[in-house]
Write an enzyme that holds these catalytic residues in place. Structure first.
Site, PDB file in Angstrom:
ATOM      1  N   GLU A 103       0.890  -1.116  -0.020  1.00 14.15           N
ATOM      2  CA  GLU A 103      -0.130   0.147   0.047  1.00 14.15           C
ATOM      3  C   GLU A 103       0.944   1.179  -0.023  1.00 14.15           C
ATOM      4  OE1 GLU A 103      -3.415   0.072  -0.181  1.00 14.15           O
ATOM      5  OE2 GLU A 103      -3.165  -2.231  -0.053  1.00 14.15           O
ATOM      6  N   HIS A 113      -1.055  23.175 -19.234  1.00 14.84           N
ATOM      7  CA  HIS A 113      -0.689  22.698 -20.622  1.00 14.84           C
ATOM      8  C   HIS A 113      -0.625  23.979 -21.472  1.00 14.84           C
ATOM      9  CE1 HIS A 113      -0.465  18.671 -19.418  1.00 14.84           C
ATOM     10  NE2 HIS A 113      -1.795  18.301 -19.666  1.00 14.84           N
ATOM     11  N   HIS A 149       3.389  16.995 -19.282  1.00 18.41           N
ATOM     12  CA  HIS A 149       3.907  16.333 -20.473  1.00 18.41           C
ATOM     13  C   HIS A 149       4.145  16.979 -21.837  1.00 18.41           C
ATOM     14  CE1 HIS A 149      -0.242  15.455 -21.307  1.00 18.41           C
ATOM     15  NE2 HIS A 149       0.117  15.294 -22.791  1.00 18.41           N
TER      16      HIS A 149
HETATM   17  C1  BG6 Z   1      -3.839  15.211 -20.269  1.00 17.78           C
HETATM   18  C2  BG6 Z   1      -5.254  15.377 -19.839  1.00 17.78           C
HETATM   19  O1  BG6 Z   1      -3.059  15.826 -19.147  1.00 17.78           O
HETATM   20  O2  BG6 Z   1      -3.641  15.887 -21.474  1.00 17.78           O
HETATM   21  C3  BG6 Z   1      -6.188  14.833 -20.816  1.00 17.78           C
HETATM   22  O3  BG6 Z   1      -5.624  15.131 -18.398  1.00 17.78           O
HETATM   23  C4  BG6 Z   1      -5.875  15.255 -22.353  1.00 17.78           C
HETATM   24  O4  BG6 Z   1      -7.623  15.072 -20.628  1.00 17.78           O
HETATM   25  C5  BG6 Z   1      -4.476  15.197 -22.334  1.00 17.78           C
HETATM   26  O5  BG6 Z   1      -6.353  14.501 -23.174  1.00 17.78           O
HETATM   27  C6  BG6 Z   1      -3.873  15.706 -23.959  1.00 17.78           C
HETATM   28  O6  BG6 Z   1      -2.620  15.413 -24.173  1.00 17.78           O
HETATM   29  P1  BG6 Z   1      -2.006  15.287 -25.537  1.00 17.78           P
HETATM   30  O7  BG6 Z   1      -0.636  14.812 -25.475  1.00 17.78           O
HETATM   31  O8  BG6 Z   1      -2.860  13.866 -25.964  1.00 17.78           O
HETATM   32  O9  BG6 Z   1      -2.403  16.451 -26.232  1.00 17.78           O
END
Ligand code: BG6
Length: 528
Positions: free
Chosen positions: A129, A284, A222
Protein backbone atom coordinates in the site's frame (compact mmCIF):
# COMPACT_ATOMS: atom_id res chain seq x y z
CA UNK A 1 16.04 19.78 -22.47
CA UNK A 2 18.68 18.99 -24.99
CA UNK A 3 21.17 21.66 -25.76
CA UNK A 4 22.07 19.88 -28.96
CA UNK A 5 20.99 21.67 -32.08
CA UNK A 6 20.48 20.15 -35.48
CA UNK A 7 20.57 22.44 -38.40
CA UNK A 8 19.35 21.89 -41.85
CA UNK A 9 18.23 23.96 -44.79
CA UNK A 10 16.29 23.79 -48.00
CA UNK A 11 19.47 23.23 -49.97
CA UNK A 12 20.83 20.62 -47.54
CA UNK A 13 17.99 18.37 -46.43
CA UNK A 14 20.42 16.10 -44.59
CA UNK A 15 20.47 17.28 -41.00
CA UNK A 16 23.86 17.99 -39.50
CA UNK A 17 24.58 18.17 -35.80
CA UNK A 18 26.17 20.88 -33.80
CA UNK A 19 26.12 21.73 -30.16
CA UNK A 20 25.10 24.92 -28.50
CA UNK A 21 25.51 25.75 -24.87
CA UNK A 22 27.11 23.55 -22.31
CA UNK A 23 24.38 21.91 -20.34
CA UNK A 24 24.30 18.39 -18.96
CA UNK A 25 23.84 16.96 -22.47
CA UNK A 26 26.82 18.71 -23.93
CA UNK A 27 29.41 16.03 -23.21
CA UNK A 28 29.33 12.61 -24.79
CA UNK A 29 28.87 10.91 -28.14
CA UNK A 30 28.58 12.42 -31.58
CA UNK A 31 25.11 13.80 -31.01
CA UNK A 32 26.09 14.88 -27.52
CA UNK A 33 24.06 12.11 -25.90
CA UNK A 34 25.42 9.80 -23.25
CA UNK A 35 23.81 7.20 -21.01
CA UNK A 36 22.21 8.70 -17.94
CA UNK A 37 23.89 7.92 -14.60
CA UNK A 38 22.82 4.68 -12.91
CA UNK A 39 19.85 4.93 -10.61
CA UNK A 40 16.97 3.05 -9.03
CA UNK A 41 13.70 4.27 -10.49
CA UNK A 42 10.84 3.60 -8.11
CA UNK A 43 7.43 3.89 -9.79
CA UNK A 44 4.51 4.27 -7.40
CA UNK A 45 1.48 3.20 -9.43
CA UNK A 46 3.20 0.34 -11.27
CA UNK A 47 -0.16 -1.16 -12.23
CA UNK A 48 -1.57 2.06 -13.67
CA UNK A 49 -2.20 3.35 -17.14
CA UNK A 50 0.68 5.82 -17.11
CA UNK A 51 3.20 3.07 -16.37
CA UNK A 52 1.80 0.86 -19.09
CA UNK A 53 1.15 3.40 -21.83
CA UNK A 54 3.93 5.90 -21.35
CA UNK A 55 6.62 5.16 -18.76
CA UNK A 56 7.53 1.62 -19.83
CA UNK A 57 7.51 2.39 -23.57
CA UNK A 58 9.64 5.49 -22.92
CA UNK A 59 12.14 3.52 -20.84
CA UNK A 60 12.22 0.92 -23.57
CA UNK A 61 12.90 3.56 -26.24
CA UNK A 62 15.66 5.04 -24.09
CA UNK A 63 17.22 1.61 -23.71
CA UNK A 64 17.08 1.00 -27.49
CA UNK A 65 18.90 4.31 -27.94
CA UNK A 66 21.54 3.20 -25.42
CA UNK A 67 20.72 6.01 -23.00
CA UNK A 68 20.23 3.92 -19.86
CA UNK A 69 23.09 2.73 -17.68
CA UNK A 70 23.72 -0.94 -16.93
CA UNK A 71 23.24 -0.08 -13.28
CA UNK A 72 19.65 1.05 -13.86
CA UNK A 73 17.02 -0.73 -11.71
CA UNK A 74 13.27 -0.23 -11.76
CA UNK A 75 11.02 -1.09 -8.84
CA UNK A 76 7.30 -0.94 -9.49
CA UNK A 77 5.21 -0.42 -6.37
CA UNK A 78 1.51 -1.16 -6.38
CA UNK A 79 -1.17 -2.52 -4.11
CA UNK A 80 -2.14 -6.09 -4.93
CA UNK A 81 0.01 -9.21 -4.75
CA UNK A 82 1.62 -10.05 -8.05
CA UNK A 83 4.67 -11.89 -9.33
CA UNK A 84 7.30 -9.77 -11.02
CA UNK A 85 7.04 -12.02 -14.06
CA UNK A 86 3.30 -11.46 -14.44
CA UNK A 87 3.80 -7.69 -14.17
CA UNK A 88 6.55 -7.73 -16.78
CA UNK A 89 4.58 -9.98 -19.15
CA UNK A 90 1.66 -7.62 -18.91
CA UNK A 91 3.84 -4.59 -19.65
CA UNK A 92 5.50 -6.50 -22.50
CA UNK A 93 2.10 -7.08 -24.11
CA UNK A 94 1.22 -3.40 -23.87
CA UNK A 95 4.64 -2.46 -25.17
CA UNK A 96 3.90 -4.29 -28.38
CA UNK A 97 0.87 -2.07 -28.78
CA UNK A 98 2.22 1.29 -27.59
CA UNK A 99 5.89 1.30 -28.50
CA UNK A 100 5.96 -0.84 -31.59
CA UNK A 101 3.47 1.38 -33.48
CA UNK A 102 5.65 4.39 -32.97
CA UNK A 103 8.82 2.40 -33.43
CA UNK A 104 7.72 0.99 -36.76
CA UNK A 105 10.15 3.04 -38.79
CA UNK A 106 13.16 3.29 -36.54
CA UNK A 107 12.92 -0.09 -34.85
CA UNK A 108 11.63 -2.25 -37.69
CA UNK A 109 8.00 -2.27 -36.60
CA UNK A 110 8.42 -4.68 -33.73
CA UNK A 111 9.63 -4.78 -30.18
CA UNK A 112 13.35 -5.46 -30.06
CA UNK A 113 13.34 -8.52 -27.78
CA UNK A 114 16.95 -8.02 -26.79
CA UNK A 115 16.32 -4.46 -25.63
CA UNK A 116 13.14 -5.49 -23.80
CA UNK A 117 14.99 -8.34 -22.11
CA UNK A 118 17.74 -5.94 -21.06
CA UNK A 119 15.17 -3.58 -19.57
CA UNK A 120 12.80 -6.13 -18.05
CA UNK A 121 15.65 -8.00 -16.33
CA UNK A 122 16.15 -4.80 -14.32
CA UNK A 123 12.52 -4.54 -13.25
CA UNK A 124 11.00 -5.84 -10.02
CA UNK A 125 7.48 -5.64 -8.71
CA UNK A 126 6.88 -4.74 -5.07
CA UNK A 127 3.40 -5.26 -3.63
CA UNK A 128 2.32 -2.80 -0.97
CA UNK A 129 0.00 0.00 0.00
CA UNK A 130 1.26 3.50 -0.82
CA UNK A 131 0.70 4.57 2.77
CA UNK A 132 2.20 1.50 4.48
CA UNK A 133 5.49 2.12 6.29
CA UNK A 134 6.88 -1.33 5.52
CA UNK A 135 6.94 -0.45 1.77
CA UNK A 136 9.33 2.37 2.53
CA UNK A 137 11.51 0.20 4.78
CA UNK A 138 11.80 -2.34 1.98
CA UNK A 139 12.58 0.36 -0.56
CA UNK A 140 15.29 1.78 1.69
CA UNK A 141 16.87 -1.61 2.05
CA UNK A 142 16.88 -2.17 -1.71
CA UNK A 143 18.24 1.27 -2.57
CA UNK A 144 20.91 1.00 0.14
CA UNK A 145 22.12 -2.20 -1.50
CA UNK A 146 22.82 -0.44 -4.80
CA UNK A 147 26.38 0.62 -5.45
CA UNK A 148 25.43 4.17 -6.47
CA UNK A 149 22.67 5.14 -4.02
CA UNK A 150 20.87 7.25 -6.68
CA UNK A 151 17.09 7.05 -6.68
CA UNK A 152 14.17 8.65 -8.48
CA UNK A 153 10.72 8.30 -6.97
CA UNK A 154 8.06 8.65 -9.64
CA UNK A 155 4.56 9.35 -8.34
CA UNK A 156 2.35 7.89 -11.10
CA UNK A 157 -0.57 7.77 -8.68
CA UNK A 158 -3.79 9.64 -7.94
CA UNK A 159 -3.20 13.09 -6.46
CA UNK A 160 -4.59 12.03 -3.07
CA UNK A 161 -1.47 9.90 -2.58
CA UNK A 162 1.07 12.67 -3.29
CA UNK A 163 1.26 14.00 0.25
CA UNK A 164 1.32 10.68 2.14
CA UNK A 165 3.98 9.20 -0.17
CA UNK A 166 6.24 12.25 0.02
CA UNK A 167 5.87 12.36 3.78
CA UNK A 168 6.83 8.70 4.15
CA UNK A 169 9.75 9.03 1.75
CA UNK A 170 10.94 11.91 3.90
CA UNK A 171 10.39 10.25 7.25
CA UNK A 172 12.21 7.09 6.11
CA UNK A 173 15.22 9.11 5.03
CA UNK A 174 14.77 8.19 1.38
CA UNK A 175 14.97 11.79 0.16
CA UNK A 176 18.26 12.51 1.92
CA UNK A 177 20.93 13.10 -0.68
CA UNK A 178 24.48 12.20 0.32
CA UNK A 179 23.13 10.12 3.21
CA UNK A 180 24.32 6.86 1.81
CA UNK A 181 27.08 8.02 -0.48
CA UNK A 182 28.65 11.37 -1.25
CA UNK A 183 27.15 12.90 -4.38
CA UNK A 184 24.25 10.51 -4.72
CA UNK A 185 20.95 12.00 -5.79
CA UNK A 186 17.36 11.51 -4.65
CA UNK A 187 14.65 12.96 -6.88
CA UNK A 188 10.91 13.16 -6.81
CA UNK A 189 8.77 13.23 -9.96
CA UNK A 190 5.22 14.44 -9.56
CA UNK A 191 2.54 14.19 -12.21
CA UNK A 192 -0.31 16.58 -12.70
CA UNK A 193 -2.80 17.54 -11.32
CA UNK A 194 -0.60 19.64 -9.07
CA UNK A 195 -3.35 21.07 -6.90
CA UNK A 196 -6.81 22.10 -7.97
CA UNK A 197 -6.47 25.81 -7.30
CA UNK A 198 -4.00 28.30 -5.83
CA UNK A 199 -4.61 27.36 -2.19
CA UNK A 200 -4.25 23.60 -2.75
CA UNK A 201 -1.14 24.04 -4.96
CA UNK A 202 0.49 26.23 -2.28
CA UNK A 203 -0.38 23.67 0.34
CA UNK A 204 1.05 20.82 -1.74
CA UNK A 205 4.24 22.74 -2.50
CA UNK A 206 4.71 23.61 1.17
CA UNK A 207 4.20 19.98 2.14
CA UNK A 208 6.69 18.66 -0.42
CA UNK A 209 9.27 21.27 0.45
CA UNK A 210 9.17 20.17 4.08
CA UNK A 211 10.71 16.87 2.99
CA UNK A 212 12.69 17.72 -0.16
CA UNK A 213 14.63 20.67 -1.55
CA UNK A 214 13.19 22.43 -4.60
CA UNK A 215 16.15 21.14 -6.66
CA UNK A 216 14.98 17.57 -5.97
CA UNK A 217 11.43 18.12 -7.21
CA UNK A 218 10.54 17.43 -10.85
CA UNK A 219 6.96 18.56 -11.54
CA UNK A 220 5.90 17.14 -14.88
CA UNK A 221 3.83 18.76 -17.57
CA UNK A 222 3.93 16.23 -20.36
CA UNK A 223 3.44 18.93 -23.03
CA UNK A 224 7.03 19.95 -22.34
CA UNK A 225 8.18 16.48 -23.37
CA UNK A 226 6.94 17.09 -26.90
CA UNK A 227 9.70 17.94 -29.35
CA UNK A 228 7.39 20.34 -31.14
CA UNK A 229 6.82 22.29 -27.92
CA UNK A 230 10.54 22.45 -27.16
CA UNK A 231 11.03 23.57 -30.72
CA UNK A 232 9.06 26.77 -30.12
CA UNK A 233 12.08 28.24 -28.33
CA UNK A 234 14.42 26.99 -31.04
CA UNK A 235 12.33 28.57 -33.79
CA UNK A 236 12.09 31.84 -31.90
CA UNK A 237 15.68 32.13 -30.79
CA UNK A 238 17.71 30.34 -33.46
CA UNK A 239 16.33 32.43 -36.32
CA UNK A 240 16.88 36.12 -36.87
CA UNK A 241 13.59 36.79 -38.61
CA UNK A 242 11.15 36.19 -35.75
CA UNK A 243 12.34 38.20 -32.75
CA UNK A 244 12.11 41.64 -34.39
CA UNK A 245 8.39 41.17 -35.11
CA UNK A 246 7.58 39.12 -32.01
CA UNK A 247 5.97 42.00 -30.12
CA UNK A 248 2.93 44.18 -29.75
CA UNK A 249 3.93 46.53 -32.58
CA UNK A 250 3.59 43.73 -35.17
CA UNK A 251 1.45 41.01 -33.66
CA UNK A 252 -2.31 41.33 -33.71
CA UNK A 253 -3.22 38.27 -31.64
CA UNK A 254 -2.08 34.78 -30.76
CA UNK A 255 -4.40 31.76 -30.76
CA UNK A 256 -3.47 28.67 -28.78
CA UNK A 257 -5.60 25.62 -29.49
CA UNK A 258 -5.66 22.12 -28.01
CA UNK A 259 -8.74 20.45 -29.42
CA UNK A 260 -9.41 16.73 -29.27
CA UNK A 261 -11.86 14.49 -31.11
CA UNK A 262 -11.92 12.01 -28.21
CA UNK A 263 -14.43 12.35 -25.41
CA UNK A 264 -13.63 11.59 -21.78
CA UNK A 265 -12.79 7.95 -22.61
CA UNK A 266 -13.74 6.21 -19.38
CA UNK A 267 -12.28 9.01 -17.25
CA UNK A 268 -15.70 10.33 -16.27
CA UNK A 269 -15.01 10.13 -12.55
CA UNK A 270 -11.79 12.15 -12.80
CA UNK A 271 -13.24 14.57 -15.30
CA UNK A 272 -16.36 15.32 -13.24
CA UNK A 273 -14.04 16.64 -10.52
CA UNK A 274 -11.69 18.42 -12.87
CA UNK A 275 -13.27 19.82 -16.04
CA UNK A 276 -11.52 21.07 -19.16
CA UNK A 277 -10.33 24.32 -17.63
CA UNK A 278 -8.39 22.85 -14.69
CA UNK A 279 -7.30 19.89 -16.79
CA UNK A 280 -5.68 21.94 -19.55
CA UNK A 281 -5.53 25.73 -19.07
CA UNK A 282 -3.30 26.67 -16.10
CA UNK A 283 -0.89 23.85 -17.03
CA UNK A 284 -0.63 22.70 -20.67
CA UNK A 285 -1.97 25.81 -22.37
CA UNK A 286 -0.04 28.15 -20.07
CA UNK A 287 3.12 26.19 -20.90
CA UNK A 288 2.51 26.86 -24.59
CA UNK A 289 1.78 30.49 -23.75
CA UNK A 290 5.07 30.74 -21.88
CA UNK A 291 7.06 29.19 -24.73
CA UNK A 292 5.64 31.62 -27.26
CA UNK A 293 5.75 34.72 -25.06
CA UNK A 294 8.71 34.51 -22.66
CA UNK A 295 11.60 36.96 -22.95
CA UNK A 296 14.86 35.62 -24.42
CA UNK A 297 16.85 33.91 -21.67
CA UNK A 298 20.61 34.54 -21.51
CA UNK A 299 21.29 30.85 -22.09
CA UNK A 300 19.52 27.50 -22.23
CA UNK A 301 20.58 26.75 -18.68
CA UNK A 302 17.70 25.45 -16.62
CA UNK A 303 17.42 28.38 -14.25
CA UNK A 304 17.86 30.97 -17.00
CA UNK A 305 14.88 29.49 -18.86
CA UNK A 306 12.81 28.88 -15.74
CA UNK A 307 13.39 32.42 -14.49
CA UNK A 308 12.06 33.86 -17.75
CA UNK A 309 9.08 31.54 -17.53
CA UNK A 310 8.40 32.62 -13.98
CA UNK A 311 8.52 36.28 -15.05
CA UNK A 312 6.04 35.53 -17.82
CA UNK A 313 3.62 33.68 -15.53
CA UNK A 314 3.87 36.59 -13.12
CA UNK A 315 2.88 38.98 -15.89
CA UNK A 316 -0.31 37.13 -16.86
CA UNK A 317 -3.20 39.44 -16.01
CA UNK A 318 -5.59 37.52 -13.71
CA UNK A 319 -8.32 36.12 -15.96
CA UNK A 320 -11.76 37.68 -15.56
CA UNK A 321 -14.79 35.38 -15.63
CA UNK A 322 -16.17 37.59 -18.44
CA UNK A 323 -13.17 36.61 -20.58
CA UNK A 324 -13.82 32.89 -20.20
CA UNK A 325 -16.40 30.64 -21.91
CA UNK A 326 -17.23 27.11 -20.81
CA UNK A 327 -18.97 24.49 -22.92
CA UNK A 328 -20.12 20.88 -22.66
CA UNK A 329 -20.58 18.49 -25.57
CA UNK A 330 -24.05 17.27 -26.34
CA UNK A 331 -25.10 14.35 -28.48
CA UNK A 332 -24.13 15.12 -32.05
CA UNK A 333 -22.88 13.43 -35.23
CA UNK A 334 -19.67 12.45 -33.50
CA UNK A 335 -21.22 10.60 -30.58
CA UNK A 336 -23.12 10.78 -27.33
CA UNK A 337 -23.20 13.79 -25.09
CA UNK A 338 -20.98 14.15 -22.02
CA UNK A 339 -23.89 13.51 -19.64
CA UNK A 340 -24.36 10.08 -21.22
CA UNK A 341 -20.76 9.04 -20.62
CA UNK A 342 -20.08 6.47 -17.87
CA UNK A 343 -19.58 7.91 -14.36
CA UNK A 344 -20.99 11.29 -15.36
CA UNK A 345 -24.02 12.81 -13.62
CA UNK A 346 -27.15 13.25 -15.74
CA UNK A 347 -27.28 16.90 -14.71
CA UNK A 348 -23.52 17.48 -14.76
CA UNK A 349 -22.37 21.06 -15.27
CA UNK A 350 -18.72 20.12 -15.73
CA UNK A 351 -17.18 21.86 -18.72
CA UNK A 352 -15.57 19.83 -21.49
CA UNK A 353 -14.58 22.96 -23.38
CA UNK A 354 -12.95 26.16 -22.22
CA UNK A 355 -11.93 29.29 -24.07
CA UNK A 356 -10.20 32.30 -22.56
CA UNK A 357 -8.89 35.70 -23.54
CA UNK A 358 -5.61 36.33 -21.79
CA UNK A 359 -3.43 39.41 -21.59
CA UNK A 360 0.19 39.66 -20.57
CA UNK A 361 1.06 42.80 -18.69
CA UNK A 362 4.53 43.59 -19.88
CA UNK A 363 6.30 45.89 -22.30
CA UNK A 364 6.36 43.36 -25.15
CA UNK A 365 2.78 42.14 -25.04
CA UNK A 366 0.61 44.88 -23.51
CA UNK A 367 -2.74 44.93 -25.32
CA UNK A 368 -2.15 41.81 -27.46
CA UNK A 369 -4.88 39.24 -26.81
CA UNK A 370 -3.88 35.61 -26.45
CA UNK A 371 -6.93 33.47 -27.16
CA UNK A 372 -6.78 30.01 -25.63
CA UNK A 373 -9.22 27.16 -26.30
CA UNK A 374 -9.38 23.49 -25.50
CA UNK A 375 -12.15 20.95 -25.81
CA UNK A 376 -13.11 17.31 -25.99
CA UNK A 377 -15.13 15.86 -28.89
CA UNK A 378 -14.34 18.67 -31.23
CA UNK A 379 -14.30 18.67 -35.02
CA UNK A 380 -10.56 17.95 -35.22
CA UNK A 381 -7.55 17.02 -33.13
CA UNK A 382 -5.27 20.00 -33.26
CA UNK A 383 -2.68 21.43 -30.92
CA UNK A 384 -1.10 24.55 -32.31
CA UNK A 385 -0.03 28.12 -31.68
CA UNK A 386 -1.07 30.56 -34.39
CA UNK A 387 0.64 33.95 -34.32
CA UNK A 388 -1.25 36.46 -36.42
CA UNK A 389 0.59 39.55 -37.55
CA UNK A 390 -1.01 42.94 -38.03
CA UNK A 391 -2.07 43.94 -41.51
CA UNK A 392 0.22 46.08 -43.60
CA UNK A 393 -0.41 49.76 -42.85
CA UNK A 394 -0.97 50.90 -46.41
CA UNK A 395 -1.77 49.16 -49.61
CA UNK A 396 0.06 50.20 -52.68
CA UNK A 397 -2.01 47.91 -54.87
CA UNK A 398 -4.81 50.31 -55.72
CA UNK A 399 -8.30 48.96 -55.76
CA UNK A 400 -7.62 46.29 -53.13
CA UNK A 401 -8.57 47.42 -49.64
CA UNK A 402 -6.07 46.49 -46.91
CA UNK A 403 -8.82 44.55 -45.14
CA UNK A 404 -9.15 42.25 -48.17
CA UNK A 405 -5.63 40.94 -47.63
CA UNK A 406 -5.16 37.72 -45.71
CA UNK A 407 -3.08 38.56 -42.64
CA UNK A 408 0.27 36.83 -42.19
CA UNK A 409 -0.13 33.93 -39.79
CA UNK A 410 2.78 31.91 -38.50
CA UNK A 411 1.60 28.63 -37.02
CA UNK A 412 3.64 26.36 -34.77
CA UNK A 413 2.03 22.96 -35.19
CA UNK A 414 2.41 20.63 -32.24
CA UNK A 415 -0.03 17.75 -32.75
CA UNK A 416 -0.89 15.75 -34.77
CA UNK A 417 0.99 17.66 -37.49
CA UNK A 418 4.56 18.47 -36.49
CA UNK A 419 6.01 21.56 -38.06
CA UNK A 420 5.28 25.16 -38.95
CA UNK A 421 3.19 26.95 -41.49
CA UNK A 422 3.23 30.47 -42.84
CA UNK A 423 0.33 32.18 -44.58
CA UNK A 424 1.32 35.12 -46.73
CA UNK A 425 0.42 36.98 -49.93
CA UNK A 426 1.88 36.86 -53.43
CA UNK A 427 0.99 38.13 -56.87
CA UNK A 428 -1.40 35.87 -58.72
CA UNK A 429 0.24 34.97 -62.08
CA UNK A 430 -1.17 36.95 -65.00
CA UNK A 431 -1.19 40.42 -66.46
CA UNK A 432 -3.16 42.06 -63.61
CA UNK A 433 -1.58 42.94 -60.27
CA UNK A 434 -3.79 40.70 -58.23
CA UNK A 435 -2.93 39.55 -54.72
CA UNK A 436 -3.52 35.95 -53.61
CA UNK A 437 -3.02 34.22 -50.28
CA UNK A 438 -0.63 31.24 -50.20
CA UNK A 439 0.79 28.96 -47.58
CA UNK A 440 4.23 27.53 -47.06
CA UNK A 441 4.69 24.58 -44.73
CA UNK A 442 7.54 22.79 -43.01
CA UNK A 443 6.92 19.23 -41.76
CA UNK A 444 9.40 17.58 -39.44
CA UNK A 445 9.12 14.27 -41.25
CA UNK A 446 10.32 15.82 -44.50
CA UNK A 447 13.64 16.72 -42.92
CA UNK A 448 14.27 14.42 -40.00
CA UNK A 449 13.98 10.68 -39.52
CA UNK A 450 11.01 9.78 -37.35
CA UNK A 451 12.09 8.72 -33.89
CA UNK A 452 10.39 6.21 -31.66
CA UNK A 453 8.92 8.53 -29.07
CA UNK A 454 5.92 8.29 -26.81
CA UNK A 455 6.59 11.66 -25.20
CA UNK A 456 8.20 10.85 -21.85
CA UNK A 457 11.66 9.89 -23.08
CA UNK A 458 13.21 13.34 -22.78
CA UNK A 459 11.53 13.99 -19.45
CA UNK A 460 12.78 10.73 -17.90
CA UNK A 461 16.24 11.12 -19.37
CA UNK A 462 16.52 14.73 -18.19
CA UNK A 463 15.41 13.73 -14.72
CA UNK A 464 18.14 11.08 -14.57
CA UNK A 465 20.67 13.69 -15.72
CA UNK A 466 19.44 16.25 -13.24
CA UNK A 467 18.37 18.74 -15.91
CA UNK A 468 15.32 20.60 -14.59
CA UNK A 469 14.75 22.86 -17.60
CA UNK A 470 11.58 21.10 -18.70
CA UNK A 471 10.11 20.75 -15.23
CA UNK A 472 8.02 23.24 -13.38
CA UNK A 473 9.20 25.22 -10.43
CA UNK A 474 6.95 25.79 -7.41
CA UNK A 475 6.63 29.53 -8.07
CA UNK A 476 5.51 29.07 -11.69
CA UNK A 477 2.90 26.50 -10.74
CA UNK A 478 1.52 28.89 -8.15
CA UNK A 479 1.55 31.88 -10.52
CA UNK A 480 -0.38 29.78 -13.07
CA UNK A 481 -3.07 28.95 -10.54
CA UNK A 482 -3.05 32.52 -9.25
CA UNK A 483 -3.87 33.83 -12.75
CA UNK A 484 -6.99 31.65 -12.98
CA UNK A 485 -8.18 31.80 -9.38
CA UNK A 486 -10.97 34.32 -10.08
CA UNK A 487 -12.39 31.95 -12.69
CA UNK A 488 -12.24 28.97 -10.36
CA UNK A 489 -13.85 30.87 -7.50
CA UNK A 490 -16.03 33.47 -9.24
CA UNK A 491 -17.70 36.03 -7.00
CA UNK A 492 -20.97 35.93 -8.94
CA UNK A 493 -21.45 32.13 -8.72
CA UNK A 494 -20.46 29.35 -11.11
CA UNK A 495 -19.83 30.27 -14.74
CA UNK A 496 -22.51 29.25 -17.25
CA UNK A 497 -21.73 26.14 -19.31
CA UNK A 498 -23.02 26.28 -22.90
CA UNK A 499 -23.78 23.25 -25.04
CA UNK A 500 -22.02 22.36 -28.28
CA UNK A 501 -22.59 19.34 -30.52
CA UNK A 502 -20.12 16.47 -30.26
CA UNK A 503 -17.84 16.84 -33.26
CA UNK A 504 -18.41 20.60 -33.42
CA UNK A 505 -16.32 23.72 -32.99
CA UNK A 506 -17.31 24.56 -29.44
CA UNK A 507 -20.13 26.81 -28.22
CA UNK A 508 -21.13 29.89 -30.24
CA UNK A 509 -20.49 31.96 -27.11
CA UNK A 510 -16.77 31.26 -27.63
CA UNK A 511 -17.05 32.73 -31.13
CA UNK A 512 -18.66 35.79 -29.58
CA UNK A 513 -15.69 36.17 -27.21
CA UNK A 514 -13.53 36.93 -30.26
CA UNK A 515 -16.25 38.66 -32.28
CA UNK A 516 -16.34 41.29 -29.49
CA UNK A 517 -12.79 42.16 -30.53
CA UNK A 518 -13.59 42.00 -34.25
CA UNK A 519 -11.75 38.67 -34.60
CA UNK A 520 -12.55 35.01 -35.25
CA UNK A 521 -11.07 31.66 -34.29
CA UNK A 522 -8.87 29.92 -36.81
CA UNK A 523 -10.90 27.10 -38.41
CA UNK A 524 -10.23 23.73 -36.80
CA UNK A 525 -10.41 21.99 -40.14
CA UNK A 526 -8.66 23.89 -42.86
CA UNK A 527 -6.69 22.81 -45.86
CA UNK A 528 -3.31 21.28 -45.14
C1 BG6 B 1 -3.85 15.33 -20.17
C2 BG6 B 1 -5.29 15.60 -19.88
O1 BG6 B 1 -3.03 15.98 -19.23
O2 BG6 B 1 -3.55 15.82 -21.50
C3 BG6 B 1 -6.16 14.91 -20.90
O3 BG6 B 1 -5.61 15.12 -18.57
C4 BG6 B 1 -5.79 15.34 -22.30
O4 BG6 B 1 -7.54 15.18 -20.66
C5 BG6 B 1 -4.29 15.19 -22.52
O5 BG6 B 1 -6.49 14.54 -23.21
C6 BG6 B 1 -3.88 15.81 -23.85
O6 BG6 B 1 -2.55 15.48 -24.10
P1 BG6 B 1 -2.05 15.15 -25.56
O7 BG6 B 1 -0.58 14.96 -25.43
O8 BG6 B 1 -2.78 13.91 -26.00
O9 BG6 B 1 -2.42 16.32 -26.41
Amino acid sequence: MSNDAKHTGASSPQPASCKIGAGPHAAGGPAGKRPAPPCTLVIFGAGGDLTRRLLTPSLYNLSVDGLLDDGMRIIGVNHGERETKAWIDDLGQSLKQFAADKASESHGGRVDEKAWKWLSSRMTYMAGEFEADDVFDRLKERIDQSSHGNAIFYLAVGARFFKPIVERLGRHGLLKEDAQRKGCFRRLVIEKPFGTDLASARDLNAHILRFAAESQVYRIDHFLGKDTVQSVLAVRFANAMFEPVWRREYIDNVQITASETLGVEGRGKFYEQTGAFRDMVPNHLFQLLAMVALEPPNSFDAEAVRNKKAELFDAIEPLKPSDVVFGQYETGDAGVGYRDEPDVAQDSTTETYAAARVFIDNWRWAGVPFYLRTGKRMAARRTEIAVQLKRVPFLLFRGTPVEALTPNIFTLRIDPAHGTRFDFNVKVPGPAMQIGAVRSAFNYNDFFAERANVGYETLLYDCMLGDVTLFQRADSIESGWCAVDRVLHPEGGALPVYGYPAGGNGPVQADELLARDGRAWRPLQDAE
